[in-house]
Design a protein around this motif. Structure first.
Motif, PDB file in Angstrom:
ATOM      1  N   PHE A  83       0.692  -1.318   0.254  1.00  0.00           N
ATOM      2  CA  PHE A  83       0.037   0.025   0.139  1.00  0.00           C
ATOM      3  C   PHE A  83       0.767   1.221   0.188  1.00  0.00           C
ATOM      4  N   LEU A  84       1.910   1.117   0.786  1.00  0.00           N
ATOM      5  CA  LEU A  84       2.684   2.249   0.675  1.00  0.00           C
ATOM      6  C   LEU A  84       3.865   2.633  -0.444  1.00  0.00           C
ATOM      7  N   LEU A  85       3.964   1.575  -1.188  1.00  0.00           N
ATOM      8  CA  LEU A  85       4.746   1.974  -2.403  1.00  0.00           C
ATOM      9  C   LEU A  85       4.349   2.826  -3.318  1.00  0.00           C
ATOM     10  N   PRO A  86       3.059   2.567  -3.871  1.00  0.00           N
ATOM     11  CA  PRO A  86       2.668   3.789  -4.890  1.00  0.00           C
ATOM     12  C   PRO A  86       2.673   5.129  -4.418  1.00  0.00           C
ATOM     13  N   ILE A  87       2.339   5.347  -3.051  1.00  0.00           N
ATOM     14  CA  ILE A  87       2.210   6.641  -2.391  1.00  0.00           C
ATOM     15  C   ILE A  87       3.580   7.197  -2.498  1.00  0.00           C
ATOM     16  N   PHE A  88       4.616   6.409  -2.019  1.00  0.00           N
ATOM     17  CA  PHE A  88       5.921   6.950  -2.022  1.00  0.00           C
ATOM     18  C   PHE A  88       6.361   7.163  -3.667  1.00  0.00           C
ATOM     19  N   LEU A  89       6.269   6.372  -4.490  1.00  0.00           N
ATOM     20  CA  LEU A  89       6.403   6.793  -6.013  1.00  0.00           C
ATOM     21  C   LEU A  89       5.908   7.903  -6.362  1.00  0.00           C
ATOM     22  N   PHE A  90       4.661   8.029  -6.038  1.00  0.00           N
ATOM     23  CA  PHE A  90       3.899   9.218  -6.289  1.00  0.00           C
ATOM     24  C   PHE A  90       4.632  10.496  -5.911  1.00  0.00           C
ATOM     25  N   ILE A  91       4.847  10.721  -4.599  1.00  0.00           N
ATOM     26  CA  ILE A  91       5.733  11.742  -4.106  1.00  0.00           C
ATOM     27  C   ILE A  91       6.913  11.999  -4.805  1.00  0.00           C
ATOM     28  N   MET A  92       7.572  10.796  -5.011  1.00  0.00           N
ATOM     29  CA  MET A  92       8.874  10.976  -5.784  1.00  0.00           C
ATOM     30  C   MET A  92       8.814  11.551  -7.074  1.00  0.00           C
ATOM     31  N   SER A  93       7.708  10.922  -7.902  1.00  0.00           N
ATOM     32  CA  SER A  93       7.338  11.303  -9.173  1.00  0.00           C
ATOM     33  C   SER A  93       7.102  12.871  -9.259  1.00  0.00           C
ATOM     34  N   ASN A  94       6.717  13.571  -7.987  1.00  0.00           N
ATOM     35  CA  ASN A  94       6.419  15.016  -8.075  1.00  0.00           C
ATOM     36  C   ASN A  94       7.457  16.004  -7.568  1.00  0.00           C
ATOM     37  N   ILE A  95       8.580  15.293  -7.145  1.00  0.00           N
ATOM     38  CA  ILE A  95       9.746  16.305  -6.878  1.00  0.00           C
ATOM     39  C   ILE A  95      10.233  16.912  -8.404  1.00  0.00           C
ATOM     40  N   ARG A  96      10.357  18.310  -8.219  1.00  0.00           N
ATOM     41  CA  ARG A  96      10.791  18.861  -9.339  1.00  0.00           C
ATOM     42  C   ARG A  96      12.203  18.441  -9.874  1.00  0.00           C
ATOM     43  N   PRO A  97      12.281  17.698 -10.899  1.00  0.00           N
ATOM     44  CA  PRO A  97      13.476  17.060 -11.420  1.00  0.00           C
ATOM     45  C   PRO A  97      14.806  17.983 -11.615  1.00  0.00           C
ATOM     46  N   TYR A  98      14.671  19.379 -11.829  1.00  0.00           N
ATOM     47  CA  TYR A  98      15.615  20.228 -12.057  1.00  0.00           C
ATOM     48  C   TYR A  98      16.569  20.371 -10.574  1.00  0.00           C
ATOM     49  N   LEU A  99      15.467  20.317  -9.705  1.00  0.00           N
ATOM     50  CA  LEU A  99      16.165  20.588  -8.367  1.00  0.00           C
ATOM     51  C   LEU A  99      16.825  19.572  -7.746  1.00  0.00           C
ATOM     52  N   PHE A 100      15.891  18.455  -7.254  1.00  0.00           N
ATOM     53  CA  PHE A 100      16.153  17.195  -6.453  1.00  0.00           C
ATOM     54  C   PHE A 100      16.492  16.003  -7.077  1.00  0.00           C
ATOM     55  N   GLY A 101      16.392  16.110  -8.685  1.00  0.00           N
ATOM     56  CA  GLY A 101      15.975  14.878  -9.506  1.00  0.00           C
ATOM     57  C   GLY A 101      17.130  13.646  -9.201  1.00  0.00           C
ATOM     58  N   PHE A 102      18.371  14.153  -9.237  1.00  0.00           N
ATOM     59  CA  PHE A 102      19.248  13.281  -8.792  1.00  0.00           C
ATOM     60  C   PHE A 102      19.305  12.276  -7.495  1.00  0.00           C
ATOM     61  N   LEU A 103      19.030  13.133  -6.324  1.00  0.00           N
ATOM     62  CA  LEU A 103      18.934  12.418  -5.218  1.00  0.00           C
ATOM     63  C   LEU A 103      17.643  11.637  -4.950  1.00  0.00           C
ATOM     64  N   ALA A 104      16.715  12.247  -5.564  1.00  0.00           N
ATOM     65  CA  ALA A 104      15.300  11.734  -5.587  1.00  0.00           C
ATOM     66  C   ALA A 104      15.650  10.310  -6.347  1.00  0.00           C
ATOM     67  N   GLY A 105      16.140  10.340  -7.499  1.00  0.00           N
ATOM     68  CA  GLY A 105      16.470   9.114  -8.268  1.00  0.00           C
ATOM     69  C   GLY A 105      17.133   7.929  -7.259  1.00  0.00           C
ATOM     70  N   ILE A 106      18.160   8.511  -6.660  1.00  0.00           N
ATOM     71  CA  ILE A 106      19.071   7.523  -5.932  1.00  0.00           C
ATOM     72  C   ILE A 106      18.022   6.972  -4.818  1.00  0.00           C
TER      73      ILE A 106
END
Lengths: 173, 116
Positions: free
Chosen positions: A123-146
């Motif tokens: 249940f938690l996984l899609p929530i986590f992925l949703f949050i991560m996919s909404n982080i602005r890529p140009y700012l924290f994209g790399f860290l969010a990816g890791i």
């Protein structure tokens, strides 16, 4: 902090509940009695006399009202509720020969505990992925990816280990 | 209530059977634990985690329902559906016993003696 209290660090993964129980019992034989488990592997112990104490961990997702009845049932059956940590409940009981040391009396209910963990993780996984996919890529994209990749690896590992536990329990039944 | 909605719960596990028997009269969890141990001659010992899970699923399936509260303890009792299922289970057990009694004359005598 009380001087009779010590903090210890020990990491257990979500599938290592039995190792955690054994470690807490072993600490009790050395006079360290659990007072409060915290996030990130921090445990507060009360320092007292060595004792033979059985620790058992349950995992439940229940509302506040049901939780009262749940804890009362354990208390009636001779289990002290030490403290909760997220969805985990830490119970303990003085060791007495000939008395049952288990909070589950059949394999099915033991399996259901691991199934509850799996359901919550799923249940938690899609929530986590949703949050991560909404982080602005140009700012924290790399860290969010890791972070995303790390969590995905840990998530898969946890699920795998928990499913292994279930099939082990089924086999030994 | 159709026949199928009852028989899908059968056969009951030993633990569920004794939980339902205990709940013919209203009881809270710990009273069920003690009763089940007593009437099963010590063969069924319910641990609290197992009993709590059993209550949850029996309540979801409407075999038992909460009838009262005593402090923080919930008091449950069999529903009409629970009673029907219990009766059906007892009937099946009676058939099993009758079969065993009929057939036991055919079994080797030295194996059927008490205590062997």
């Amino acid at each position: 902090m009380n001087k009779n209290t010590v903090k210890k660090f020990r990491w257990f993964w979500v599938w290592q509940d039995e190792q955690e129980e054994a470690w807490l019992s072993e600490m009790a034989t050395r006079g360290y009695h659990l007072e409060k488990p915290q996030l990130f592997g921090v445990y507060h112990f009360h320092v007292g006399d060595p004792d033979n104490v059985i620790y058992r961990l349950d995992f439940t997702v229940i509302g506040k009202k049901d939780r009262e009845a749940y804890l009362q049932l354990f208390q009636d059956a001779g289990w002290e509720h030490v403290r909760g940590l997220s969805y985990w409940a830490y119970f303990r009981k003085q060791y007495k020969p000939g008395e049952t040391a288990e909070i589950f009396s059949d394999t099915d209910s033991k399996i259901q505990k691991y199934q509850r963990i799996i359901i919550l993780l799923t249940f938690l996984l899609p929530i986590f992925l949703f949050i991560m996919s909404n982080i602005r890529p140009y700012l924290f994209g790399f860290l969010a990816g890791i972070l995303t990749v790390t969590i995905l690896i840990l998530w898969t590992l946890s699920l795998n280990k928990l499913l292994q536990r279930i099939s082990q329990l089924k086999k030994n039944n | 209530m159709n026949e199928k909605s009852l028989t899908k719960h059968l056969p009951l596990t030993e633990a569920t059977y004794y939980i339902l028997l205990s709940l013919v009269t209203p009881k809270h969890g710990y009273a069920v634990m003690k009763e089940a141990k007593e009437i099963s001659a010590g063969t069924v010992r319910l641990a609290p985690g197992t009993l709590y899970g059993a209550f949850t699923s029996l309540e979801q399936n409407k075999l038992i329902s909460m009838v009262d509260k005593e402090g923080r303890r919930k008091i449950y009792q069999l529903t009409e559906k629970g009673i029907r299922i219990l009766i059906e289970q007892v009937d099946r057990l009676k058939i099993m016993i009758r079969c065993a009694e009929k057939i036991s004359g055919l079994l080797p005598a030295d194996l059927t003696k008490e205590g062997n």
